[in-house]
Each structure stands twice: as C-alpha cells, then as structure tokens.
Scaffold this motif. Structure first.
Motif, PDB file in Angstrom:
ATOM      1  N   GLN A  18       0.836  -1.198   0.000  1.00  0.00           N
ATOM      2  CA  GLN A  18       0.000   0.000   0.000  1.00  0.00           C
ATOM      3  C   GLN A  18       0.870   1.247   0.000  1.00  0.00           C
ATOM      4  OE1 GLN A  18      -3.515   0.224   0.097  1.00  0.00           O
ATOM      5  NE2 GLN A  18      -3.361  -1.953  -0.394  1.00  0.00           N
ATOM      6  N   TRP A  19       0.602   2.163  -0.921  1.00  0.00           N
ATOM      7  CA  TRP A  19       1.296   3.443  -0.929  1.00  0.00           C
ATOM      8  C   TRP A  19       0.828   4.283   0.244  1.00  0.00           C
ATOM      9  CZ3 TRP A  19       5.379   4.220  -3.792  1.00  0.00           C
ATOM     10  CH2 TRP A  19       5.535   3.499  -4.981  1.00  0.00           C
ATOM     11  N   VAL A  27       6.124   3.212   0.796  1.00  0.00           N
ATOM     12  CA  VAL A  27       5.187   2.120   0.557  1.00  0.00           C
ATOM     13  C   VAL A  27       5.312   1.140   1.726  1.00  0.00           C
ATOM     14  CG1 VAL A  27       6.800   0.708  -0.815  1.00  0.00           C
ATOM     15  CG2 VAL A  27       4.345   0.465  -1.162  1.00  0.00           C
ATOM     16  N   ALA A  28       4.188   0.557   2.112  1.00  0.00           N
ATOM     17  CA  ALA A  28       4.165  -0.466   3.159  1.00  0.00           C
ATOM     18  C   ALA A  28       3.914  -1.816   2.503  1.00  0.00           C
ATOM     19  CB  ALA A  28       3.061  -0.179   4.166  1.00  0.00           C
ATOM     20  N   THR A  29       4.599  -2.850   2.984  1.00  0.00           N
ATOM     21  CA  THR A  29       4.347  -4.210   2.505  1.00  0.00           C
ATOM     22  C   THR A  29       4.062  -5.113   3.694  1.00  0.00           C
ATOM     23  OG1 THR A  29       6.707  -4.793   2.555  1.00  0.00           O
ATOM     24  CG2 THR A  29       5.809  -3.997   0.453  1.00  0.00           C
ATOM     25  N   LEU A  38       8.115  -0.735   6.005  1.00  0.00           N
ATOM     26  CA  LEU A  38       7.991   0.537   5.301  1.00  0.00           C
ATOM     27  C   LEU A  38       9.246   0.732   4.477  1.00  0.00           C
ATOM     28  CD1 LEU A  38       6.531   2.902   8.030  1.00  0.00           C
ATOM     29  CD2 LEU A  38       5.341   1.339   6.481  1.00  0.00           C
ATOM     30  N   TRP A  39       9.066   1.159   3.240  1.00  0.00           N
ATOM     31  CA  TRP A  39      10.166   1.309   2.295  1.00  0.00           C
ATOM     32  C   TRP A  39      10.224   2.733   1.766  1.00  0.00           C
ATOM     33  CZ3 TRP A  39      13.110  -3.015   1.655  1.00  0.00           C
ATOM     34  CH2 TRP A  39      12.544  -4.233   2.020  1.00  0.00           C
ATOM     35  N   CYS A  79      -2.488  -4.940   4.720  1.00  0.00           N
ATOM     36  CA  CYS A  79      -2.148  -3.703   5.416  1.00  0.00           C
ATOM     37  C   CYS A  79      -2.855  -2.554   4.721  1.00  0.00           C
ATOM     38  CB  CYS A  79      -0.636  -3.470   5.463  1.00  0.00           C
ATOM     39  SG  CYS A  79       0.162  -3.246   3.864  1.00  0.00           S
ATOM     40  N   ALA A  80      -3.180  -1.520   5.492  1.00  0.00           N
ATOM     41  CA  ALA A  80      -3.847  -0.343   4.940  1.00  0.00           C
ATOM     42  C   ALA A  80      -3.515   0.860   5.800  1.00  0.00           C
ATOM     43  CB  ALA A  80      -5.358  -0.554   4.906  1.00  0.00           C
ATOM     44  N   TRP A  81      -3.324   1.981   5.159  1.00  0.00           N
ATOM     45  CA  TRP A  81      -3.019   3.223   5.862  1.00  0.00           C
ATOM     46  C   TRP A  81      -4.303   3.931   6.265  1.00  0.00           C
ATOM     47  CZ3 TRP A  81       1.824   4.709   7.107  1.00  0.00           C
ATOM     48  CH2 TRP A  81       2.892   4.163   6.399  1.00  0.00           C
TER      49      TRP A  81
END
Length: 92
Positions: A18-19, A27-29, A38-39, A79-81
């Motif tokens: 998710q961006w 971005v999160a993976t 988090l990248w 995952c979700a922001w």
C-alpha cells in the motif's frame, strides 16, 4: 502477490502493498513472514532496484513484527493506511 522480498536466503511472499496516502515515496508491505515493512521508494529507485528485489539495503525504513495474543509471530495478510498517514492497520 508473488514472492517479492529476500530475507537472507529465504524468499517470502508479499501479501499486500500500500502506498502511503501523503508521502508518495513510502510504501508499506505485508508478508507471510509476519512482518510489515515501510520502504523509501526513492532510495530503491536510486539504486536501480525493482519491486522484486527489495532488501534491507533498498531503503527499508521500518520493520514491524505481528504477533498474536499469545506472542506467537503470525503472517501478515493485509495492510492499509489511515487517510492521515499516521497509522497503518494490519491483518493476520
């Protein structure tokens, strides 16, 4: 999703990406190994990395390990922001 992260010698499947809703360089993976990462995409792009070769040298900013109520590591399925970008929700 296909296997997308290399953890030493073990390749694990990325189950969600998710961006960040505000910071377009983050971005999160979520992965079967029970981590949410988090990248920093800008660092990965500068190195010439693609999504199939992200690793700890590719701009990894944070690693969170998911554990159940008994403290046992559990695979992350999603995952979700939050829309404010301050909170990330994860499912196992």
């Amino acid at each position: 999703m296909a296997a997308c992260m290399c953890m030493g010698c073990t390749v694990v499947s990325c189950t969600s990406a998710q961006w960040h809703p505000i910071d377009m360089n983050t971005v999160a993976t979520a992965s079967e190994d029970g981590t949410v990462r988090l990248w920093d995409v800008e660092v990965a792009l500068e190195r010439g990395d693609d999504a199939m070769s992200l690793n700890v040298n590719s701009g990894q900013k944070l690693v969170a390990v998911l554990r159940d109520a008994k403290g046992i590591k559990s695979g992350a399925t999603c995952c979700a922001w939050h829309k404010d970008g301050q909170t990330i929700m994860c499912g196992a």
